[in-house]
Scaffold this active site. Structure first.
Site, PDB file in Angstrom:
ATOM      1  CG  HIS A  16       3.604  67.176 -20.297  1.00 39.55           C
ATOM      2  ND1 HIS A  16       3.691  65.868 -20.702  1.00 39.55           N
ATOM      3  CD2 HIS A  16       3.253  67.882 -21.403  1.00 39.55           C
ATOM      4  CE1 HIS A  16       3.406  65.785 -21.997  1.00 39.55           C
ATOM      5  NE2 HIS A  16       3.119  67.004 -22.439  1.00 39.55           N
ATOM      6  CG  HIS A  49       2.239  71.477 -25.047  1.00 42.57           C
ATOM      7  ND1 HIS A  49       3.242  70.987 -25.842  1.00 42.57           N
ATOM      8  CD2 HIS A  49       1.717  70.400 -24.399  1.00 42.57           C
ATOM      9  CE1 HIS A  49       3.325  69.668 -25.690  1.00 42.57           C
ATOM     10  NE2 HIS A  49       2.399  69.284 -24.817  1.00 42.57           N
ATOM     11  CG  ASN A  75       5.093  70.775 -28.877  1.00 40.16           C
ATOM     12  OD1 ASN A  75       5.226  71.414 -27.833  1.00 40.16           O
ATOM     13  ND2 ASN A  75       3.945  70.219 -29.229  1.00 40.16           N
ATOM     14  CG  ASP A 127       4.834  65.910 -25.411  1.00 42.65           C
ATOM     15  OD1 ASP A 127       4.444  64.739 -25.498  1.00 42.65           O
ATOM     16  OD2 ASP A 127       4.085  66.848 -25.094  1.00 42.65           O
ATOM     17  CG  HIS A 149       4.281  61.839 -27.521  1.00 48.29           C
ATOM     18  ND1 HIS A 149       3.277  62.734 -27.243  1.00 48.29           N
ATOM     19  CD2 HIS A 149       3.801  61.058 -28.529  1.00 48.29           C
ATOM     20  CE1 HIS A 149       2.245  62.520 -28.043  1.00 48.29           C
ATOM     21  NE2 HIS A 149       2.534  61.499 -28.837  1.00 48.29           N
ATOM     22  CG  HIS A 176       0.894  62.134 -22.394  1.00 44.94           C
ATOM     23  ND1 HIS A 176       1.325  61.058 -23.099  1.00 44.94           N
ATOM     24  CD2 HIS A 176       1.329  63.228 -23.072  1.00 44.94           C
ATOM     25  CE1 HIS A 176       1.980  61.481 -24.171  1.00 44.94           C
ATOM     26  NE2 HIS A 176       2.004  62.785 -24.180  1.00 44.94           N
ATOM     27  CG  ASN A 215      -1.897  61.575 -29.219  1.00 49.92           C
ATOM     28  OD1 ASN A 215      -2.145  60.431 -28.863  1.00 49.92           O
ATOM     29  ND2 ASN A 215      -0.888  61.871 -30.014  1.00 49.92           N
ATOM     30  CG  ASP A 228      -0.270  66.869 -22.590  1.00 56.25           C
ATOM     31  OD1 ASP A 228       0.452  67.749 -23.121  1.00 56.25           O
ATOM     32  OD2 ASP A 228      -0.650  65.859 -23.207  1.00 56.25           O
TER      33      ASP A 228
HETATM   34 ZN   LIG Z   1       2.666  64.013 -25.709  1.00 51.04          ZN
HETATM   35 ZN   LIG Z   2       2.189  67.240 -24.309  1.00 53.81          ZN
END
Ligand SMILES: [Zn+2]
Ligand SMILES: [Zn+2]
Length: 432
Positions: free
Chosen positions: A63, A65, A97, A155, A182, A235, A281, A308
């Site tokens: 996970h 980004h 995303n 997510d 998510h 998460h 978050n 994350d």
């Molecule tokens: Zn998330």
């Molecule tokens: Zn995330």
């Protein structure tokens, strides 16, 4: 032709084969060639002295980004893959995303090509559940998987429609991939900036109640039971979520879950004087939540640890707390944070650390790696458990600097990160 590598005399921790012993590991032609005592170095091999080091199957982060395409100013696939390698990760999964959203075959192919060019950690793309992550129509899972996607997720945004989530689980099941959830009930979390409780009340910030997460956790465990699809809960942050996962697993429902290093080590108090490096978050919760998450990752109720990793631009984090974006970077601190706080803290032993950060991610997401079995891909992490270092965000290979661990003294550091039998990261000043 790849030069063979002999990792000599390390403490080999490989829970996939129930090994925790001093051994040598030989890598050749991109594969694990042998593990055992007193292995001879073949002609032309590079020999790395691993005395005092932990040698394990490479760590895998399911996970993160990486922000490309769309926000190459805050991270790219290449900078993220290099940051991952520096953190001891041999593979990472990139969330979709981005801008545009990774919701089709071409977009997945783009990430794979960028990753191949980077020659650092492997990057496995995750495709979106819904087109544009709009929560309306499903993306074409088959085409994305054909191009290399390993899972689907919206997510960053919850899937508000239970019917869409049901269909996603049914559809993903036919491809044997997880749907990453998510978990956030948007009408409850709306406008919230931190955990709802006495701290949010004192700071005058709108809170996000635990139930915003837990309602989605139970909704999607029930949908996984109905569809026999695989739901992977991202998460996790609350006591209640842990209880619900335990409930689901006891009934044989196909549910897996992850927890992030920050939710295992920090509480809502870290928000302190509106420090946006503590804004994420789901939010940091209470000490009771942290304790429950630690128990759950120790006993396997929570399957794995994921970062994350969410880089943001400095200016964006330097806003009023309520308006600042969520998320912190994590690729370069995860291993040391988990090692320092959980292994030294007596929550995890080395085999369980490696299981939660390498074997389980590979198994749950059906990825190469997670084992040093002969013939497996030569993805290996060599880390020095005694290396002491102070977190200096300016030294990160990630473009992100947003971390709540800045200035913290940690111990444990990747010395060599090896992907496909090639060393993709060596800690600076390593003289082996
Ligand atoms: Zn998330
Ligand atoms: Zn995330």
């Amino acid at each position: 032709m790849t030069q063979p590598i002999l990792l000599r005399g390390g403490r080999v921790v490989d829970p996939s084969r129930k090994i925790d012993a001093q051994q040598d590991v030989l890598l050749a032609a991109g594969l694990i060639e042998a593990c055992g005592r007193g292995l001879a170095a073949p002609d032309g091999a590079r020999v790395l002295d691993c005395a005092g080091m932990i040698v394990s199957p490479g760590f895998i982060d399911v996970h993160c980004h990486l922000r490309e395409p769309g926000r190459e100013d805050v991270e790219t696939v290449a900078t993220g893959a290099r940051a991952a390698a520096a953190g001891g990760f041999t593979a990472v999964c990139a969330m979709p995303n981005t801008d545009p959203v990774t919701d089709n075959q071409a977009a997945v192919g783009f990430i794979i090509r960028q990753a191949q060019r980077a020659k650092a950690a492997r990057v496995h793309p995750i495709g979106a559940i819904s087109l544009g992550q709009r929560g309306e129509a499903l993306a074409e899972f088959g085409e994305m998987i054909g191009a290399g996607a390993v899972a689907v997720s919206d997510d960053g945004r919850p899937v508000a429609s239970a019917q869409l989530m049901r269909t996603a689980l049914e559809y993903a099941r036919t491809f044997n991939i997880p749907v990453i959830d998510h978990c956030e009930e948007p009408t409850l979390s709306h406008g919230g900036a931190m955990n709802e409780g006495i701290v949010s009340a004192r700071l005058g910030l709108k809170g996000i109640p635990s139930e915003a997460e837990e309602i989605m956790v139970i909704r999607d465990i029930l949908l996984a039971r109905r569809t026999k699809g695989h739901v992977h809960l991202a998460h996790m942050s609350t006591v209640g979520s842990v209880e619900l996962i335990r409930w689901g697993k006891e009934r044989g429902i196909n549910v897996t879950a992850e927890v992030c290093p920050h939710h295992l080590t920090l509480t809502e108090d870290r928000v302190g004087a509106y420090d946006t490096n503590a804004k994420m978050n789901p939010p940091l919760r209470t000490a009771a939540d942290v304790a429950a998450l630690r128990d759950a990752v120790a006993d396997g109720t929570i399957d794995l640890i994921a970062t994350d990793h969410a880089p943001h631009h400095y200016d964006e984090k330097e806003q009023e707390f309520a308006n600042a974006p969520n998320g912190i970077v994590g690729l370069e601190t995860a291993l040391a944070v988990v090692h320092t706080k959980l292994v030294a803290g007596g929550v995890l032993d080395y085999p369980r650390l490696v299981e939660r950060m390498s074997c389980a991610p590979a198994r749950v997401f059906h990825l190469p790696g997670g084992t040093l079995e002969r013939g497996a891909v030569a993805d290996v992490t060599v880390f020095d458990p005694r290396a002491e270092w102070t977190v200096d965000p300016a030294a990160f290979l990630s473009k992100g600097r947003n971390t709540p661990y800045a200035g913290e003294k940690l111990h444990g550091r990747a010395i060599f990160t090896i992907v496909d039998g090639e060393i993709v990261y060596t800690m600076p000043n390593t003289t082996r």
